[in-house]
Design a protein around this motif. Sequence first.
Motif, short mmCIF file in Angstrom:
data_model
loop_
_atom_site.label_atom_id
_atom_site.label_comp_id
_atom_site.label_asym_id
_atom_site.label_seq_id
_atom_site.Cartn_x
_atom_site.Cartn_y
_atom_site.Cartn_z
N GLN A 71 -2.98 124.70 32.26
CA GLN A 71 -4.12 123.89 31.82
C GLN A 71 -3.62 122.68 31.03
O GLN A 71 -2.67 122.77 30.27
CB GLN A 71 -5.06 124.71 30.93
CG GLN A 71 -5.74 125.86 31.64
CD GLN A 71 -6.75 126.56 30.75
OE1 GLN A 71 -6.77 126.34 29.53
NE2 GLN A 71 -7.57 127.40 31.33
N VAL A 82 -0.71 122.89 43.84
CA VAL A 82 -1.50 124.08 44.17
C VAL A 82 -2.96 123.73 43.97
O VAL A 82 -3.29 122.69 43.39
CB VAL A 82 -1.10 125.30 43.29
CG1 VAL A 82 0.32 125.74 43.58
CG2 VAL A 82 -1.28 124.98 41.81
N ALA A 83 -3.84 124.60 44.43
CA ALA A 83 -5.28 124.34 44.27
C ALA A 83 -5.65 124.29 42.80
O ALA A 83 -5.09 125.02 41.97
CB ALA A 83 -6.07 125.43 44.99
N GLY A 84 -6.58 123.43 42.46
CA GLY A 84 -7.01 123.31 41.07
C GLY A 84 -8.19 122.37 40.95
O GLY A 84 -8.88 122.08 41.94
N ASN A 85 -8.41 121.88 39.74
CA ASN A 85 -9.49 120.91 39.53
C ASN A 85 -9.17 120.06 38.32
O ASN A 85 -8.40 120.46 37.43
CB ASN A 85 -10.84 121.62 39.37
CG ASN A 85 -11.05 122.17 37.98
OD1 ASN A 85 -11.45 121.46 37.06
ND2 ASN A 85 -10.76 123.47 37.80
N PHE A 135 -12.78 119.43 42.52
CA PHE A 135 -12.08 120.65 42.91
C PHE A 135 -11.27 120.34 44.18
O PHE A 135 -11.84 119.92 45.19
CB PHE A 135 -13.06 121.79 43.20
CG PHE A 135 -13.88 122.18 42.00
CD1 PHE A 135 -13.43 123.14 41.12
CD2 PHE A 135 -15.12 121.58 41.75
CE1 PHE A 135 -14.18 123.50 40.01
CE2 PHE A 135 -15.88 121.93 40.65
CZ PHE A 135 -15.42 122.90 39.78
N ASP A 156 -8.15 121.51 47.06
CA ASP A 156 -7.35 122.55 47.69
C ASP A 156 -6.43 121.87 48.70
O ASP A 156 -6.75 120.80 49.22
CB ASP A 156 -8.24 123.58 48.37
CG ASP A 156 -7.49 124.83 48.75
OD1 ASP A 156 -6.31 124.96 48.37
OD2 ASP A 156 -8.09 125.71 49.42
N ASP A 208 -5.18 124.51 37.15
CA ASP A 208 -4.94 124.96 38.52
C ASP A 208 -4.96 126.48 38.58
O ASP A 208 -5.06 127.16 37.54
CB ASP A 208 -3.62 124.39 39.07
CG ASP A 208 -2.41 124.77 38.22
OD1 ASP A 208 -2.29 125.95 37.85
OD2 ASP A 208 -1.58 123.90 37.92
N ILE A 209 -4.83 127.04 39.79
CA ILE A 209 -4.96 128.49 39.97
C ILE A 209 -3.75 129.24 39.45
O ILE A 209 -3.79 130.48 39.31
CB ILE A 209 -5.17 128.84 41.47
CG1 ILE A 209 -4.01 128.32 42.32
CG2 ILE A 209 -6.49 128.29 41.97
CD1 ILE A 209 -4.06 128.81 43.75
N SER A 210 -2.66 128.53 39.13
CA SER A 210 -1.50 129.21 38.54
C SER A 210 -1.70 129.50 37.07
O SER A 210 -0.88 130.18 36.44
CB SER A 210 -0.24 128.34 38.72
OG SER A 210 -0.32 127.16 37.93
N GLY A 211 -2.82 128.99 36.50
CA GLY A 211 -3.13 129.24 35.10
C GLY A 211 -2.73 128.11 34.18
O GLY A 211 -3.03 128.15 32.98
#
Length: 384
Positions: free
Chosen positions: A96, A214-217, A325, A327, A91-94
């Motif tokens: 993984q 949160v946004a991610g993939n 992906f 959001d 995700d966009i928070s880092g």
Amino acid sequence: MDGIINKLRNLDAYPKINEDFYSRTLSGGVITLASSILMLLLFFSELQLYLHAATETKLIVDTSRGETLRINFDVTFPALSCAVLSIDAMDISGEQHLDVKHDIIKKRLDSLGNVIETRQDGIGAPKVENPLQRHGGRLEHNETYCGSCYGAEATDEDCCNSCEEVREAYLKKGWALSNPDIIDQCKREGFLQRIKNEDGEGCNVYGFLEVNKVAGNFHFAPGKSFQQSGVLVHELLAFQKDSFNLTHHINRLAFGEYFPGVINPLDSVQWTQDTASGMYEYFIKVVPTVYTDVSGHTIQSNQFSVTEHFGTGERLQSLPGVFFFYDLSPIKVTFTEEHISFLHFLTNVCAIVGGVFTVSGILDSFIYHGQKAIKKKMEIGKFN
């Protein structure tokens, strides 16, 4: 007392007419029958609405914080074996999650789609028979096994007791395991042989991921993922293949729990790959949803919309996979089930009865006076 009764009698808005003055007509009988049937139909329709709950929809700003998002999936790859398939999420928070194994089940499928074997990913360890120690010798009796990491040890005390641990150590270093045959653990476990045995099979993978809201993939791809110079790379050399068929069928994909009326647009979606390799992308907009039933039970879930895109291997530097992906929308949808009040039902029934009675009376009066006018003209000879 008689005066009060007379006053009440004078307030009567429905004066009665002696039956001797009634004039009954055929048209009036037909209109009465038709209006009665119409009133009954409308009454039962209103009764059905009253007995069943109505759903009220509202849009509000989503102010929730610190929640997680549950992603339920069931995807079938008819031409990609379970031995090479891995699942990653980020995700966009880092944060993984590479090569996720927990809460995931894989089914090996033959070419006809029949199940060969069902196994939980990451479960089961190979039997160790006379393995090679880190110092180079073979495991002796009453000696603790500590396998070599083949140069990928973080410290001198690190051990790699399985092929999986050697691969993990290589990935932490940002190295690719190009030749598993030289690794004692992989040779003993038959790593390459297992890949060769499952070649030509398919894989059905299902389970769930618990990720930050949160946004991610998340994606399904052949090989293990690792970070190299800040870029996500998939280790594909060990599989000794130039291309992978990513044809897939999404049996189910949902963000959160099921609730009545939910439509997941990717359920039963199938895509067939025509090129040698590439990356299939789904861009998903997740809408937080709250569903409250009549009893007050609340379900926190999500709906989503989706668009699709396919990119060829040349543009993506030969990174094959099926990527999702997602959001999140800042707007939350609330569905609330509630019954119509009895007073509302009673008001509607009165409106039905009074409205139909009034309209049918107007229609009957129009027909009756029309017939009288025509009959009168015929009597005096003015109607042609």
